[in-house]
Each structure stands twice: as C-alpha cells, then as structure tokens.
Design a protein around this motif. Structure first.
Motif, PDB file in Angstrom:
ATOM      1  N   PHE A 198      45.400  36.328  45.249  1.00 15.46           N
ATOM      2  CA  PHE A 198      45.227  36.845  46.609  1.00 15.46           C
ATOM      3  C   PHE A 198      45.601  38.319  46.672  1.00 15.46           C
ATOM      4  CE2 PHE A 198      47.071  37.457  50.945  1.00 15.46           C
ATOM      5  CZ  PHE A 198      45.878  37.412  51.644  1.00 15.46           C
ATOM      6  N   ALA A 199      46.721  38.672  46.055  1.00 18.10           N
ATOM      7  CA  ALA A 199      47.129  40.075  46.024  1.00 18.10           C
ATOM      8  C   ALA A 199      46.101  40.917  45.272  1.00 18.10           C
ATOM      9  CB  ALA A 199      48.507  40.204  45.366  1.00 18.10           C
ATOM     10  N   PHE A 200      45.607  40.389  44.156  1.00 20.54           N
ATOM     11  CA  PHE A 200      44.587  41.113  43.396  1.00 20.54           C
ATOM     12  C   PHE A 200      43.319  41.291  44.225  1.00 20.54           C
ATOM     13  CE2 PHE A 200      40.816  41.050  40.690  1.00 20.54           C
ATOM     14  CZ  PHE A 200      41.061  42.138  39.867  1.00 20.54           C
ATOM     15  N   SER A 201      42.937  40.271  44.998  1.00 19.31           N
ATOM     16  CA  SER A 201      41.728  40.367  45.821  1.00 19.31           C
ATOM     17  C   SER A 201      41.855  41.463  46.870  1.00 19.31           C
ATOM     18  CB  SER A 201      41.443  39.022  46.502  1.00 19.31           C
ATOM     19  OG  SER A 201      41.101  38.038  45.552  1.00 19.31           O
ATOM     20  N   ILE A 202      43.040  41.603  47.455  1.00 20.50           N
ATOM     21  CA  ILE A 202      43.268  42.664  48.438  1.00 20.50           C
ATOM     22  C   ILE A 202      43.087  44.032  47.788  1.00 20.50           C
ATOM     23  CG2 ILE A 202      45.016  43.756  49.908  1.00 20.50           C
ATOM     24  CD1 ILE A 202      46.181  40.946  50.354  1.00 20.50           C
ATOM     25  N   LEU A 203      43.690  44.211  46.613  1.00 13.67           N
ATOM     26  CA  LEU A 203      43.594  45.489  45.911  1.00 13.67           C
ATOM     27  C   LEU A 203      42.164  45.748  45.426  1.00 13.67           C
ATOM     28  CD1 LEU A 203      46.890  45.271  43.826  1.00 13.67           C
ATOM     29  CD2 LEU A 203      46.506  46.573  45.920  1.00 13.67           C
ATOM     30  N   PHE A 204      41.494  44.701  44.946  1.00 14.20           N
ATOM     31  CA  PHE A 204      40.132  44.845  44.436  1.00 14.20           C
ATOM     32  C   PHE A 204      39.168  45.198  45.568  1.00 14.20           C
ATOM     33  CE2 PHE A 204      36.314  42.783  42.268  1.00 14.20           C
ATOM     34  CZ  PHE A 204      36.096  43.877  41.456  1.00 14.20           C
ATOM     35  N   LEU A 205      39.320  44.526  46.716  1.00 17.48           N
ATOM     36  CA  LEU A 205      38.480  44.837  47.877  1.00 17.48           C
ATOM     37  C   LEU A 205      38.707  46.269  48.333  1.00 17.48           C
ATOM     38  CD1 LEU A 205      36.606  44.124  50.249  1.00 17.48           C
ATOM     39  CD2 LEU A 205      38.621  43.220  51.436  1.00 17.48           C
ATOM     40  N   SER A 206      39.957  46.687  48.370  1.00 17.84           N
ATOM     41  CA  SER A 206      40.263  48.054  48.786  1.00 17.84           C
ATOM     42  C   SER A 206      39.642  49.069  47.838  1.00 17.84           C
ATOM     43  CB  SER A 206      41.788  48.250  48.851  1.00 17.84           C
ATOM     44  OG  SER A 206      42.371  47.353  49.781  1.00 17.84           O
ATOM     45  N   THR A 207      39.659  48.752  46.535  1.00 16.96           N
ATOM     46  CA  THR A 207      39.045  49.641  45.546  1.00 16.96           C
ATOM     47  C   THR A 207      37.542  49.740  45.758  1.00 16.96           C
ATOM     48  OG1 THR A 207      40.743  49.076  43.915  1.00 16.96           O
ATOM     49  CG2 THR A 207      38.710  50.048  43.079  1.00 16.96           C
ATOM     50  N   LEU A 208      36.888  48.593  45.971  1.00 17.46           N
ATOM     51  CA  LEU A 208      35.437  48.596  46.194  1.00 17.46           C
ATOM     52  C   LEU A 208      35.077  49.358  47.466  1.00 17.46           C
ATOM     53  CD1 LEU A 208      34.563  44.897  45.220  1.00 17.46           C
ATOM     54  CD2 LEU A 208      34.077  46.970  43.913  1.00 17.46           C
TER      55      LEU A 208
END
Length: 275
Positions: A198-208
């Motif tokens: 979940f934490a990775f998804s937040i960071l990954f979405l923010s990067t995209l």
C-alpha cells in the motif's frame, strides 16, 4: 491482544492513516473550497484565509490536498487490493499444485520482475487510454509480482506441514487447502506485506503523476500537485512541499503500523504472532 500492548508508534501510524481516510471520505464537507475552484492570485503565500497558500493557478492548496487524499487513497487502495488478491491466489495455487503449474507461474513472474517497473508502467500507460481504471490495473499487475514471490515462499513453508498433508489425505480440494488451511496460517506476514504494498502504491502513483502519466488534471492528487508547483521552488514558493510532505507522512505512518505487525510475527511457521 490488548490496546495497551500496542506501541505508541503504531498508534501514531494508525492515527495518521485514519486522518487521511477521513479527509478522503468527507472531502466535499471538509475542504473550504472546491477541487478546481480558483480563489485568488497565483502562488499567493499562506495567510489567515489560506493556510497553505494558493497554487500555480490560484487554487487553495489545502482544499486540493484534501481532495487529493481521496484520489490518491482510492487508486492506491484499489491497486493494492487487486494486486494482493491476484498475487496470493496465484502463488498459493502454485505452491499447492507444484509441478508444471508452479514452474510456469514462477518463471512468468520472474520474467515480469526482470523488467524495470517504472519503465514498463510508463510505456504501457503511454500506449493505453489514460483513465483511472487502466492506471489501477497497470499498477496492480506490476505489484502482484512482488506479492506472488512472498506468497509462494510462505505457502511452501505451510504446505509441507502435517495438517495440510492430513487435509490432502482426507480428499480436500485445492480451494479448501488454500483458503482453509494455508491462508489463515500465513496472515501475519501477508498483512505486513499488504501494508508495504500500500505504501509502495502511494509512492508509485505519485511518481507516475509527477511524470504526467498518473492522475490527469484537473483532478487533484498529491504527486500531480508536486508537479504543478515544482517551478515555484525556484522563487522560494513552498507550494510543492505541502503535498510532498503529505506523501512522506502517510508513507511513514503506514510503515510504523507495518513495523508493529512484523514484530508481532514471532515466527513464519503458521504466520502467527503473540496473542
């Protein structure tokens, strides 16, 4: 487990996550202005009326931050749930079936993991229509490879235990073994992994979103807000730092809870921690 046994760091993490979800659920009633409403001058500094100031188009940063919580958490939560469901089901199926099924699933998973995640996502999102459903599915499929790797490892440890062998001898089917024997006994490491994903998804979405292939304007999300206001840093405007701080804070809160879950897991055997 009693409430007093939960460390203060875990309580801080859970409080931060709860506040973020409250903002997401009640954004229209909490935000002082609309998501796309222009209320003043470009990059107006914080004052009594605008706590965090205004952004590059004169929109209230606090309001966009609150609405951005809704978008960010919705996409990250949906992607994590789908990736986790897909990864766990496939990995448990491979661990129980073994043989050719395990080999095919595992080699395909290795192939997917060998491709740089960010580059693969950028290529796919550049080709496919840019909408929220496509974004969620791309994030979920890419993230499920990590879940598969952990799920297969813990499932293999449990699959060789006596109670699983007894279930096979009773003639129980694969679905019974997966959902009634293996899954309940691997919950602790899987829950911890869910928090990390979940934490990775937040960071990954923010990067995209920062790269322009995530949430599309004028919808607010934290990564997109950083992108919109990054030029203001040159002029000493802190508009980009507010959503950046929100991303970091939420990621830290999730990790605090995950740390506590990991410490409760005294042994991988059975996936159970102390009561």
């Amino acid at each position: 487990m009693r409430a007093r046994d939960i460390p203060i760091t875990a309580w801080i993490g859970m409080a931060g996550i709860a506040i973020a979800f409250i903002f997401a659920l009640f954004a229209p009633w909490i935000a002082p202005y609309g998501e796309t409403q222009v209320v003043g001058d470009v990059w107006q500094l914080p004052d009594d009326k605008y706590i965090f100031g205004l952004d590059n188009l004169g929109r209230d940063i606090l309001s966009r931050l609150i609405y951005g919580a809704r978008t960010t958490l919705l996409v990250a939560s949906a992607a994590t749930i789908i990736s986790f469901s897909l990864g766990v089901i496939l990995s448990f199926t491979a661990a129980v079936s073994r043989g050719i099924v395990d080999t095919v699933f595992s080699r395909f998973n290795d192939l997917m993991m060998s491709i740089p995640t960010l580059i693969f996502a950028l290529v796919v999102l550049a080709v496919l229509p840019q909408n929220m459903i496509v974004l969620i599915l791309v994030m979920a499929i890419l993230d499920s490879t990590r879940v598969y790797r952990l799920g297969r490892a813990v499932a293999l440890d449990v699959a060789v235990m006596e109670f699983v062998e007894a279930a096979k001898l009773r003639g129980e089917g694969k679905l019974w073994i997966i959902f009634r024997e293996i899954l309940p006994n691997t919950l602790s490491p899987l829950l911890a992994e869910f928090g990390l994903r979940f934490a990775f998804s937040i960071l990954f979405l923010s990067t995209l979103s920062f790269l322009g292939l995530g949430i599309q304007p004028p919808a607010a999300d934290w990564g997109g807000m950083v992108k919109d206001n990054k030029d203001g840093i040159i002029f000493g405007i802190s508009a980009a730092l507010v959503p950046g701080t929100a991303i970091a804070t939420l990621a830290i809160c999730v990790n605090l809870v995950v740390d506590w879950l990991l410490k409760r897991t005294s042994s991988l055997k059975g996936g159970r921690g102390d009561a």
